[in-house]
Every structure is written in structure tokens, then in C-alpha cells.
Write an enzyme that holds these catalytic residues in place. Structure first.
Site: not given
Ligand code: CAA
Ligand code: NAD
Length: 284
Positions: A120, A141, A153, A191
Site C-alpha cells: 500500500s 497495487h 496503481e 494512500n
Molecule cells: N468483496 C467482494 N465484493 C463485494 C464486497 C467484498 N468485500 N463488498 C461488496 N461487494 C460487491 C457486492 O457483491 C456488490 O456486487 P454486485 O453489484 O455485482 O452485486 C457490490 O460490491 C456492491 O455491494 P453492496 O450493494 O452490498 O454495497 P455497497 O453499494 O455499499 O458497496 C463497496 C460496497 C463497493 C465496498 C462500497 O461501500 C465502497 O466503494 N466502499 C469504499 C471502498 C474503498 O474506498 N476502497 C478502497 C480502500 S483503500 C485501498 O484499497 C488501498 C489501500 O492500500 C489501503
Molecule cells: P490481511 O491481514 O488480510 O492478510 C495478510 C495475509 O498475509 C495473512 O493471511 C497472513 O497470514 C499472510 N502472511 C503474513 N506473512 C506472510 C508470509 N511471510 N508469507 C505468506 N503469507 C504471509 O492483509 P491484507 O489486507 O490482505 O493486506 C495485505 C497487503 O495488501 C498489505 O501489504 C496491505 O498494505 C496491502 N493492501 C491492503 C489493502 C486493504 O484495504 N486491506 C488494500 C490494498 C493493499
């Protein structure tokens, strides 16, 4: 370069999502985690989502079975990557764990294989330097939930080859995603922008400005965000949020990225959000 076999390392929420989408796109997938239990959990998550898709009429039972038949699982890393053309790493957001893993991936994967990280926020150049093939290392990503979110990304390290970049961009498109190329800076673009907003929302709760519910309502109804920032933090994982903030804080050396003490406290308590059953909200 042609990609046929993809190994996904880490079967958590991101790894299982990546494996599912890769298998749905026709690739042969090998899914690995540290223990059988984790691998089984990841596979069960994929099965559950595929079953939901059948119930909604998105695909047939036969299509679901065909997707599952393309996914092999193993807790043996060497076995997981031995035939891979591309390895996608999705383990915990920790540089030591990732560099240690990339050293092993370098050793066990075929010489031609591309090694991608779903990190991330961590520097791709540093991860690549742990291998003997930095030209074949790249950031790929995906966003959470992987089956739904369109963005990938693509982050080039200092040494990443043009051909590797092109292969990964094409692959993202084959998986139905839109690749956006960004430079190798802490947090990339996604991020660098998203996580300070989430951190600020946590500060608002920490300082008693409003409750988590009210902070979320403000952002949902006031800014049309699909989820409020604290619901989203719980969904991402509070451990991952903290690691990303630490990378931004250390990487830029700027106090504006200081992780909120409340976020630290929750992670120390094991309140990791949805995946542990408790974060800003309770999930059991
Ligand atoms: N896994 C797989 N599919 C999922 C899901 C999940 N956890 N949650 C929801 N869905 C699917 C549903 O099955 C549904 O699919 P269909 O339309 O094909 O039937 C669709 O998504 C919409 O779901 P819902 O109607 O139940 O719910 P919603 O309209 O509230 O949407 C959401 C759910 C898409 C998750 C929406 O709430 C959303 O966009 N949230 C923000 C997500 C976001 O910002 N993601 C980025 C996180 S940051 C990141 O990823 C980067 C990082 O490094 C941390
Ligand atoms: P998670 O905690 O759901 O899963 C991580 C998994 O990795 C666990 O099942 C753990 O057992 C496994 N693991 C740890 N060390 C390991 C190793 N040495 N070999 C094999 N498996 C190992 O975490 P996540 O949310 O799936 O995040 C995973 C990666 O993806 C991180 O780098 C995170 O920053 C990135 N990411 C997360 C998100 C998010 O929204 N959660 C979105 C984009 C990217």
C-alpha cells in the site's frame, strides 16, 4: 511477455481477492499463505463470493466450479511459485517481512518470473533491492475489495524494466482493471491522499469532536463517500492503516503524517477492525 500462471502470496483479504479475479480472468493461480488454516480461510472467502455471484445470477454454477478449478492452494512457498510467470505478494505491510519474502521468491521462482508487490505504501525500489532481479520487480497495487474496485496503481522501482511495466499494465487490463502509473514515493498517490483523511477522522474522535458514527455520517451524507472514513478504516484493517501512516511519517519526515495515538492504541489492543471483529465498530 506472456503470463499464464500467477502465484499469489498471502491469502488474506487482498490476496484472496487477487487470486479470485486472476482465476476469473482465465489464469491458473497458486495461492499461498504461511499455514494451511490461512490458505483454507482465503479459499473459503473466494468460494463464498463466487456462490453469492451464482445466487445473484452473475455467473453459473459451472462457471463458479471452473474458476475454483483454476486455483491451487499450498502452504509450501517453493511449491507455490515453482512454475509462476508472475508472483503477486500480498502479505502484511512490513518492510522486513516483505524483503525477507522477496529474497525467497527470487530464489524459488523461475528466472523469467516477474515479482510484484501489492504494498500500500512501501518503496518498491527497496523491496527490489532485496532480489538479484530488481528489473523484474514492480508494484501492482489493487484496491479493496479487489473484485469490485477498478483501479490498479502500477509503481515502477528505480530499475524496473519497460517490458515488465508493459506486461503488468496489460495484465491489469486483462483482469478488467484500469492501471495508473505512479512514481515510487511513500503511499504512492492513493494512500498519500486517503490515509491522512482517515487519520484526521480518527483525530476527530480522539479529540472528542464527534463520535465515530457522526464522523462517518458527515462524510457519507456531506461528501457522498460510499463509506465513512472510520468504517473504511475498519474495512481496510487498522494495522494496515497504522503501517501506512508510519511509512508516510518516516518517508516524508513531516509531522502532518503523525499517526493518531488512538489508532496506535487500538492496534496494540488487537482491535484491527472488521477482520478481528472489533475496531471503531463491533462486528460479531
Ligand atoms: N468483496 C467482494 N465484493 C463485494 C464486497 C467484498 N468485500 N463488498 C461488496 N461487494 C460487491 C457486492 O457483491 C456488490 O456486487 P454486485 O453489484 O455485482 O452485486 C457490490 O460490491 C456492491 O455491494 P453492496 O450493494 O452490498 O454495497 P455497497 O453499494 O455499499 O458497496 C463497496 C460496497 C463497493 C465496498 C462500497 O461501500 C465502497 O466503494 N466502499 C469504499 C471502498 C474503498 O474506498 N476502497 C478502497 C480502500 S483503500 C485501498 O484499497 C488501498 C489501500 O492500500 C489501503
Ligand atoms: P490481511 O491481514 O488480510 O492478510 C495478510 C495475509 O498475509 C495473512 O493471511 C497472513 O497470514 C499472510 N502472511 C503474513 N506473512 C506472510 C508470509 N511471510 N508469507 C505468506 N503469507 C504471509 O492483509 P491484507 O489486507 O490482505 O493486506 C495485505 C497487503 O495488501 C498489505 O501489504 C496491505 O498494505 C496491502 N493492501 C491492503 C489493502 C486493504 O484495504 N486491506 C488494500 C490494498 C493493499
Amino acid at each position: 511477455m506472456e503470463i499464464k500462471r500467477i502465484a499469489v502470496i498471502g491469502a488474506g483479504q487482498m490476496g484472496s481477492g487477487i487470486a479470485q479475479v486472476a482465476a476469473q480472468s482465465g489464469f491458473s493461480v497458486s495461492l499461498h499463505d504461511v499455514a494451511e488454516e490461512q490458505v483454507k480461510k482465503g479459499l473459503a472467502r473466494i468460494e463464498g463470493l463466487l456462490e453469492k455471484g451464482v445466487a445473484k445470477g452473475k455467473w453459473t454454477k459451472e462457471e463458479k466450479e471452473a474458476v475454483l478449478s483454476r486455483i491451487q492452494t499450498t502452504a509450501d512457498l517453493q511449491e507455490a511459485v515453482k512454475d509462476a510467470d508472475l508472483v503477486i505478494e500480498a502479505v502484511v505491510e512490513n518492510m522486513e517481512v516483505k524483503t525477507d519474502l522477496f529474497r525467497q521468491l527470487d530464489q524459488y521462482s523461475p528466472k523469467h518470473a516477474i515479482l510484484a508487490s501489492n504494498t500500500s505504501s512501501l518503496p518498491i525500489t527497496e523491496i527490489a533491492a532485496a532480489t538479484s532481479r530488481p528489473e523484474s520487480v514492480i508494484g501492482m497495487h489493487f484496491m479493496n475489495p479487489v473484485p469490485v474496485m477498478k483501479l490498479v496503481e502500477v509503481i515502477r522501482g528505480l530499475a524496473t524494466a519497460d517490458e515488465v511495466n508493459e506486461t503488468v499494465r496489460n495484465l491489469a487490463e486483462t483482469m478488467g482493471k484500469v492501471p495508473v502509473e505512479v512514481n515510487d514515493f511513500p503511499g504512492f498517490v492513493s494512500n498519500r491522499i486517503l490515509m491522512p483523511m482517515i487519520n484526521e477522522a480518527i483525530y476527530a474522535v480522539y479529540e472528542g469532536v464527534a463520535s465515530p458514527e457522526d464522523v462517518d455520517t458527515v462524510m457519507k451524507l456531506g461528501m457522498n463517500h460510499p463509506m465513512g472514513p472510520l468504517t473504511l478504516a475498519d474495512f481496510i484493517g487498522l494495522d494496515t492503516c497504522l503501517y501506512i501512516m508510519e511509512t508516510l511519517y518516516e518517508g516524508f519526515g513531516d509531522s502532518k503524517y503523525r499517526p493518531c495515538p488512538l489508532l496506535r492504541k487500538y492496534v496494540k489492543a488487537g482491535w484491527l477492525g472488521k477482520k478481528s471483529g472489533r475496531g471503531f465498530y463491533q462486528y460479531d
